[in-house]
Design a protein around this motif. Structure first.
Motif, short mmCIF file in Angstrom:
data_model
loop_
_atom_site.label_atom_id
_atom_site.label_comp_id
_atom_site.label_asym_id
_atom_site.label_seq_id
_atom_site.Cartn_x
_atom_site.Cartn_y
_atom_site.Cartn_z
N GLY A 101 8.71 7.34 14.32
CA GLY A 101 8.70 8.25 13.19
C GLY A 101 9.95 9.10 13.07
N GLN A 102 10.80 9.05 14.10
CA GLN A 102 12.04 9.80 14.06
C GLN A 102 13.15 8.97 13.41
OE1 GLN A 102 13.20 11.87 17.71
NE2 GLN A 102 11.10 11.74 18.47
N VAL A 103 14.18 9.64 12.96
CA VAL A 103 15.35 8.99 12.39
C VAL A 103 16.56 9.30 13.26
CG1 VAL A 103 16.87 8.77 10.39
CG2 VAL A 103 14.42 9.14 10.05
N ALA B 15 -3.32 2.06 10.15
CA ALA B 15 -3.23 3.28 9.35
C ALA B 15 -1.98 4.08 9.74
CB ALA B 15 -4.48 4.13 9.53
N ARG B 16 -1.67 4.09 11.01
CA ARG B 16 -0.47 4.81 11.47
C ARG B 16 0.80 4.13 10.97
NH1 ARG B 16 1.28 6.15 17.76
NH2 ARG B 16 2.94 7.62 17.22
N PHE B 17 0.79 2.80 10.97
CA PHE B 17 1.94 2.05 10.46
C PHE B 17 2.10 2.30 8.96
CE2 PHE B 17 3.91 -2.14 9.17
CZ PHE B 17 5.15 -1.88 9.74
N LEU B 18 0.99 2.40 8.25
CA LEU B 18 1.04 2.73 6.83
C LEU B 18 1.69 4.10 6.62
CD1 LEU B 18 0.41 2.35 3.83
CD2 LEU B 18 -1.94 3.11 4.31
N ARG B 19 1.33 5.06 7.45
CA ARG B 19 1.94 6.39 7.33
C ARG B 19 3.44 6.32 7.59
NH1 ARG B 19 -2.91 7.86 9.96
NH2 ARG B 19 -1.89 8.03 12.00
N ASP B 20 3.85 5.46 8.53
CA ASP B 20 5.28 5.27 8.79
C ASP B 20 5.97 4.72 7.55
OD1 ASP B 20 5.06 6.15 11.40
OD2 ASP B 20 5.06 4.15 12.29
N GLU C 285 0.83 -1.21 0.00
CA GLU C 285 0.00 0.00 0.00
C GLU C 285 0.86 1.26 0.00
OE1 GLU C 285 -3.27 0.14 2.82
OE2 GLU C 285 -3.30 -2.06 2.86
N ALA C 286 2.02 1.18 0.63
CA ALA C 286 2.93 2.34 0.70
C ALA C 286 3.76 2.50 -0.56
CB ALA C 286 3.84 2.20 1.91
N ILE D 238 7.02 0.65 14.99
CA ILE D 238 6.62 -0.55 15.71
C ILE D 238 6.88 -1.79 14.87
CG2 ILE D 238 4.83 0.63 17.04
CD1 ILE D 238 2.83 -0.76 14.96
N HIS D 239 6.80 -2.93 15.53
CA HIS D 239 6.80 -4.21 14.82
C HIS D 239 5.35 -4.49 14.41
CE1 HIS D 239 7.24 -8.48 13.97
NE2 HIS D 239 8.55 -8.32 14.00
N PRO D 240 5.12 -4.98 13.20
CA PRO D 240 3.74 -5.22 12.76
C PRO D 240 2.96 -6.19 13.65
CG PRO D 240 5.33 -6.13 11.19
CD PRO D 240 6.09 -5.25 12.12
#
Length: 209
Positions: A161-163, A195-200, A83-84, A176-178
């Motif tokens: 979300g940080q690097v 949805a948040r993981f998708l944004r990641d 999806e990403a 996170i881990h899925p």
């Protein structure tokens, strides 16, 4: 393409090639986890990958198949990557720990979190994977992966979300881990976390260029 600006420290006695490292890892005895696991589960993907995804450890299905991320969490991971707009076949996928750590419960084998000593022991293999692949970006899927990649405990939920930049210049994206999504019981909460993981993963795609 490998990033020539990133120089990874190759451990003393390291294998001469990634395929040699994969073969040598089959008989790894650097910690005791090999005693009960079915087999070593090494990373897979092209050596030219721009991004390396690092999970925690193989699960029950990965231990039996000898491949990373093929169980329920792996299927979730694959779906979100698609999806990403990320082609998994062009990425390298591995785990911080290469043997399945579990507790027997009847006929089931229940996942058990690797300890700091096991993570340190298995970093021998992760460092070699990084050295041979030379990715532009590493993605830490969960706290164990973040610890393996950075050498310290990282509050992933707070820093998600940080690097983080390693001493060798490699950026480590935190998420996170899925499997975390799969453990959520409430359907609405599960959908929101997915949805948040998708944004990641969309952010990872952007960082990949």
């Amino acid at each position: 393409m490998a990033n020539p600006d990133i120089v990874h420290a190759k451990p003393d006695g390291a294998a001469p090639s990634l395929s040699d490292a994969r073969r040598e890892a089959r008989t790894c005895r650097r910690c005791d986890l090999w005693k009960h696991a079915t087999q070593t589960v090494f990373g897979e993907g092209p050596q030219t990958a721009d991004v390396i995804f690092v999970g925690e450890q193989p699960g029950d299905q990965e231990d039996l198949a000898g491949k990373p991320f093929v169980g329920p969490a792996g299927r979730m991971f694959d779906a979100v990557l698609q999806e990403a707009g990320i082609d998994r076949l062009k990425t390298y996928v591995t785990n911080a720990v290469k043997h399945f750590k579990f507790e027997p419960r009847g006929k089931r084998r229940i996942h058990s979190k690797p300890n700091a000593g096991e993570i340190r022991a298995c970093r021998w293999w992760l460092d070699q994977e990084l050295d041979f692949i030379r990715p532009k970006l590493a993605v830490a899927l969960g706290a164990t992966a973040a610890q393996a990649l950075t050498g310290k405990a990282v509050p992933v939920t707070k820093m998600r979300g940080q690097v983080l930049e390693r001493d060798d210049g490699l950026g480590v994206f935190l998420t996170i881990h899925p499997s975390f999504i799969l453990r959520i019981r409430d359907a609405a909460d599960k959908d929101a976390e997915r949805a948040r993981f998708l944004r990641d993963m969309q952010a990872v795609k952007a960082l990949m260029g």
